[in-house]
Motif scaffolding. Structure first.
Motif, PDB file in Angstrom:
ATOM      1  N   LEU A  98       0.848  -1.146   0.165  1.00 18.90           N
ATOM      2  CA  LEU A  98       0.081  -0.106  -0.025  1.00 18.90           C
ATOM      3  C   LEU A  98       0.935   1.235  -0.094  1.00 18.90           C
ATOM      4  O   LEU A  98       2.022   1.131   0.548  1.00 18.90           O
ATOM      5  N   LEU A  99       0.496   2.286  -0.596  1.00 13.99           N
ATOM      6  CA  LEU A  99       0.817   3.711  -0.693  1.00 13.99           C
ATOM      7  C   LEU A  99       1.347   4.089   0.914  1.00 13.99           C
ATOM      8  O   LEU A  99       2.361   4.441   1.241  1.00 13.99           O
ATOM      9  N   SER A 100       0.391   3.652   1.742  1.00  6.81           N
ATOM     10  CA  SER A 100       0.490   4.138   3.297  1.00  6.81           C
ATOM     11  C   SER A 100       1.479   3.240   3.840  1.00  6.81           C
ATOM     12  O   SER A 100       2.034   3.593   4.834  1.00  6.81           O
ATOM     13  N   GLU A 101       2.131   2.215   3.235  1.00  7.78           N
ATOM     14  CA  GLU A 101       3.223   1.158   3.754  1.00  7.78           C
ATOM     15  C   GLU A 101       4.445   1.513   3.294  1.00  7.78           C
ATOM     16  O   GLU A 101       5.467   0.799   3.811  1.00  7.78           O
ATOM     17  N   LEU A 102       4.664   2.313   2.210  1.00  8.93           N
ATOM     18  CA  LEU A 102       5.708   2.571   1.630  1.00  8.93           C
ATOM     19  C   LEU A 102       6.932   3.126   2.842  1.00  8.93           C
ATOM     20  O   LEU A 102       6.600   4.236   3.500  1.00  8.93           O
ATOM     21  N   PRO A 103       8.037   2.657   2.640  1.00 10.88           N
ATOM     22  CA  PRO A 103       9.189   3.229   3.822  1.00 10.88           C
ATOM     23  C   PRO A 103       9.869   4.361   3.474  1.00 10.88           C
ATOM     24  O   PRO A 103      10.051   5.280   4.376  1.00 10.88           O
ATOM     25  N   LEU A 104       9.575   5.479   2.372  1.00 10.14           N
ATOM     26  CA  LEU A 104       9.838   6.762   2.209  1.00 10.14           C
ATOM     27  C   LEU A 104       8.488   7.447   1.700  1.00 10.14           C
ATOM     28  O   LEU A 104       7.695   7.122   1.212  1.00 10.14           O
ATOM     29  N   PRO A 105       8.638   8.670   2.332  1.00  6.56           N
ATOM     30  CA  PRO A 105       7.739   9.729   1.771  1.00  6.56           C
ATOM     31  C   PRO A 105       7.718   9.729   0.045  1.00  6.56           C
ATOM     32  O   PRO A 105       8.695   9.714  -0.514  1.00  6.56           O
ATOM     33  N   THR A 106       6.412   9.522  -0.402  1.00  5.54           N
ATOM     34  CA  THR A 106       6.280   9.293  -1.863  1.00  5.54           C
ATOM     35  C   THR A 106       4.973  10.297  -2.164  1.00  5.54           C
ATOM     36  O   THR A 106       4.025  10.274  -1.606  1.00  5.54           O
ATOM     37  N   ALA A 107       5.352  10.806  -3.487  1.00  6.83           N
ATOM     38  CA  ALA A 107       4.192  11.704  -4.213  1.00  6.83           C
ATOM     39  C   ALA A 107       4.000  11.315  -5.671  1.00  6.83           C
ATOM     40  O   ALA A 107       4.874  11.332  -6.421  1.00  6.83           O
ATOM     41  N   LEU A 108       2.931  10.687  -5.784  1.00  8.77           N
ATOM     42  CA  LEU A 108       2.480  10.173  -7.332  1.00  8.77           C
ATOM     43  C   LEU A 108       1.517  11.212  -7.848  1.00  8.77           C
ATOM     44  O   LEU A 108       0.414  11.295  -6.968  1.00  8.77           O
ATOM     45  N   GLN A 116     -17.907  17.858 -14.498  1.00  5.06           N
ATOM     46  CA  GLN A 116     -18.315  18.815 -13.550  1.00  5.06           C
ATOM     47  C   GLN A 116     -16.942  19.600 -13.326  1.00  5.06           C
ATOM     48  O   GLN A 116     -17.256  20.824 -13.254  1.00  5.06           O
ATOM     49  N   ARG A 117     -15.981  19.133 -13.235  1.00  2.00           N
ATOM     50  CA  ARG A 117     -14.526  19.654 -12.625  1.00  2.00           C
ATOM     51  C   ARG A 117     -13.642  20.078 -13.584  1.00  2.00           C
ATOM     52  O   ARG A 117     -12.601  20.591 -13.467  1.00  2.00           O
ATOM     53  N   GLY A 118     -13.543  19.409 -14.740  1.00  2.00           N
ATOM     54  CA  GLY A 118     -12.989  19.374 -15.947  1.00  2.00           C
ATOM     55  C   GLY A 118     -11.475  18.624 -15.363  1.00  2.00           C
ATOM     56  O   GLY A 118     -11.765  17.484 -14.764  1.00  2.00           O
ATOM     57  N   ARG A 119     -10.415  19.027 -15.874  1.00  2.00           N
ATOM     58  CA  ARG A 119      -9.239  18.497 -15.381  1.00  2.00           C
ATOM     59  C   ARG A 119      -8.609  18.849 -14.084  1.00  2.00           C
ATOM     60  O   ARG A 119      -8.491  20.020 -13.929  1.00  2.00           O
ATOM     61  N   GLU A 120      -8.033  17.973 -13.357  1.00  3.80           N
ATOM     62  CA  GLU A 120      -7.635  18.241 -11.936  1.00  3.80           C
ATOM     63  C   GLU A 120      -6.208  17.485 -11.562  1.00  3.80           C
ATOM     64  O   GLU A 120      -6.294  16.245 -12.072  1.00  3.80           O
ATOM     65  N   ARG A 121      -5.557  18.342 -10.977  1.00  5.91           N
ATOM     66  CA  ARG A 121      -4.270  17.239 -10.404  1.00  5.91           C
ATOM     67  C   ARG A 121      -4.356  16.711  -9.294  1.00  5.91           C
ATOM     68  O   ARG A 121      -5.112  17.543  -8.393  1.00  5.91           O
ATOM     69  N   ARG A 122      -4.123  15.657  -8.895  1.00  6.02           N
ATOM     70  CA  ARG A 122      -4.244  14.901  -7.590  1.00  6.02           C
ATOM     71  C   ARG A 122      -2.775  14.509  -7.197  1.00  6.02           C
ATOM     72  O   ARG A 122      -2.057  13.816  -7.978  1.00  6.02           O
ATOM     73  N   VAL A 123      -2.475  14.435  -6.180  1.00  7.83           N
ATOM     74  CA  VAL A 123      -1.049  14.072  -5.621  1.00  7.83           C
ATOM     75  C   VAL A 123      -1.574  12.869  -4.390  1.00  7.83           C
ATOM     76  O   VAL A 123      -1.952  13.264  -3.668  1.00  7.83           O
ATOM     77  N   LEU A 124      -0.978  11.595  -4.996  1.00  4.10           N
ATOM     78  CA  LEU A 124      -1.286  10.596  -3.997  1.00  4.10           C
ATOM     79  C   LEU A 124       0.072  10.340  -3.197  1.00  4.10           C
ATOM     80  O   LEU A 124       1.143  10.310  -3.601  1.00  4.10           O
ATOM     81  N   THR A 125      -0.153  10.339  -1.802  1.00  8.59           N
ATOM     82  CA  THR A 125       0.981  10.119  -0.803  1.00  8.59           C
ATOM     83  C   THR A 125       0.833   8.891   0.223  1.00  8.59           C
ATOM     84  O   THR A 125      -0.320   8.087  -0.084  1.00  8.59           O
ATOM     85  N   ARG A 126       1.519   8.686   0.773  1.00  7.99           N
ATOM     86  CA  ARG A 126       1.384   7.827   2.145  1.00  7.99           C
ATOM     87  C   ARG A 126       0.009   7.937   2.853  1.00  7.99           C
ATOM     88  O   ARG A 126      -0.362   7.237   3.783  1.00  7.99           O
ATOM     89  N   ALA A 127      -0.460   8.932   2.540  1.00  6.35           N
ATOM     90  CA  ALA A 127      -1.848   9.375   3.498  1.00  6.35           C
ATOM     91  C   ALA A 127      -3.005   8.339   2.699  1.00  6.35           C
ATOM     92  O   ALA A 127      -4.205   8.555   3.393  1.00  6.35           O
ATOM     93  N   HIS A 128      -2.672   8.006   1.555  1.00  2.69           N
ATOM     94  CA  HIS A 128      -3.895   7.291   0.959  1.00  2.69           C
ATOM     95  C   HIS A 128      -3.488   5.933   0.861  1.00  2.69           C
ATOM     96  O   HIS A 128      -2.683   5.139   0.508  1.00  2.69           O
ATOM     97  N   PRO A 129      -4.256   4.925   1.607  1.00  2.00           N
ATOM     98  CA  PRO A 129      -3.965   3.504   2.109  1.00  2.00           C
ATOM     99  C   PRO A 129      -4.924   2.779   0.627  1.00  2.00           C
ATOM    100  O   PRO A 129      -5.636   1.904   0.886  1.00  2.00           O
ATOM    101  N   ILE A 130      -4.166   2.901  -0.411  1.00  2.00           N
ATOM    102  CA  ILE A 130      -4.392   2.430  -1.597  1.00  2.00           C
ATOM    103  C   ILE A 130      -3.124   1.350  -2.323  1.00  2.00           C
ATOM    104  O   ILE A 130      -2.179   1.876  -1.990  1.00  2.00           O
ATOM    105  N   PRO A 131      -3.530   0.265  -2.746  1.00  2.00           N
ATOM    106  CA  PRO A 131      -2.359  -0.444  -3.528  1.00  2.00           C
ATOM    107  C   PRO A 131      -1.610   0.614  -4.208  1.00  2.00           C
ATOM    108  O   PRO A 131      -1.869   1.226  -5.285  1.00  2.00           O
ATOM    109  N   ALA A 132      -0.145   0.490  -4.200  1.00  2.00           N
ATOM    110  CA  ALA A 132       0.842   1.138  -4.744  1.00  2.00           C
ATOM    111  C   ALA A 132       0.582   0.862  -6.562  1.00  2.00           C
ATOM    112  O   ALA A 132       0.889   1.913  -7.120  1.00  2.00           O
TER     113      ALA A 132
END
Length: 253
Positions: A98-108, A116-132
């Motif tokens: 999981l992203l939340s389990e990665l040993p290093l701070p990571t930003a994807l 409704q919102r068009g195009r948006e940037r999102r940064v996934l980090t260790r705060a997101h417990p989803i599969p890497a």
């Protein structure tokens, strides 16, 4: 001080990044934070997990991987196979991490698109417990070469490089004081945009490393000889950087 590595999204040319990080790892240089978009997200997660032998792992795909497979049409399938190729490789090497389990701070970086919102940037980090691997697939998805839609939090994920090709600021936000950006541009520029490309200035805390000459490797190219040449280009570029920018690198470490 802390070193961050920011990996450009450049499809199979990310083999350049692999050669560079292998050279650093062989000399005991490990980053404190990583960031990436698209193929750069895959390299970032591999580094965050501390996987060794990245050139050998990448080599599993060489010489026998075909992105365009017209015979798939006969079975009612989509003829481009990048979704299957990448998903299989990520499952094999990243497993269920999981992203939340990665040993290093990571930003994807992922691009979200909605009516409704068009195009948006999102940064996934260790705060997101989803599969890497899910995060990497979302950051890499381009309609055409890829056919399998990936959703993150219920929203469709599209190529992160559409928004930020080399997430330097994101590496800084992840905790790095010095950011080393690895790019495929031989002029060593931070290129933004996918259709209308433009060069962006590097912030004062960052350095940019690119190959000495244009890489012969194509975007969806698993040719063994050209890929190994990209590995060597990455090794040579980072060695040159370490020699020319020794004080900066020492300060980062």
């Amino acid at each position: 001080m802390s070193l961050g590595l920011a990996f450009e999204g450049c499809a199979c040319r990310a083999a350049f990044h692999v050669g560079a990080v292998e050279w650093l790892a062989e000399r005991g240089v490990r980053p404190h934070a990583v960031s990436g978009a698209s193929a750069g997200a895959m390299v970032a997660v591999a580094v965050a997990l501390g996987l060794d032998g990245l050139e050998e792992r990448w080599g599993d795909l060489l010489g026998r991987t075909r992105v365009f497979q017209p015979r798939r049409l006969l079975r009612g399938g989509w003829p481009f196979a990048m979704s299957d190729v990448l998903a299989s490789a990520l499952e094999r090497h990243f497993g269920d991490a999981l992203l939340s389990e990665l040993p290093l701070p990571t930003a994807l970086v992922v691009t979200h698109i909605s009516p409704q919102r068009g195009r948006e940037r999102r940064v996934l980090t260790r705060a997101h417990p989803i599969p890497a691997r899910q995060a990497v697939l979302a950051s890499s998805f381009i309609p055409g070469p890829y056919h399998r839609l990936i959703r993150v939090g219920g929203r469709l994920g599209v190529d992160g490089a559409w928004q930020v090709r080399t997430p330097v600021v994101e590496a800084r936000d992840a905790g790095a004081t010095h950011v080393l950006a690895l790019v495929s541009d031989p002029a060593g520029r931070l290129i933004e945009g996918l259709v209308r490309e433009r060069a962006a200035p590097a912030p004062p805390y960052a350095r940019v490393v690119g190959p000495a000459a244009p890489l012969a490797l194509g975007s969806f190219d698993f040719d063994a000889e050209r890929t190994r040449a990209a590995f060597q280009a990455g090794r040579a570029a980072i060695e040159r950087f370490a020699r020319d920018e020794e004080p900066w690198l020492e300060a980062a470490l």
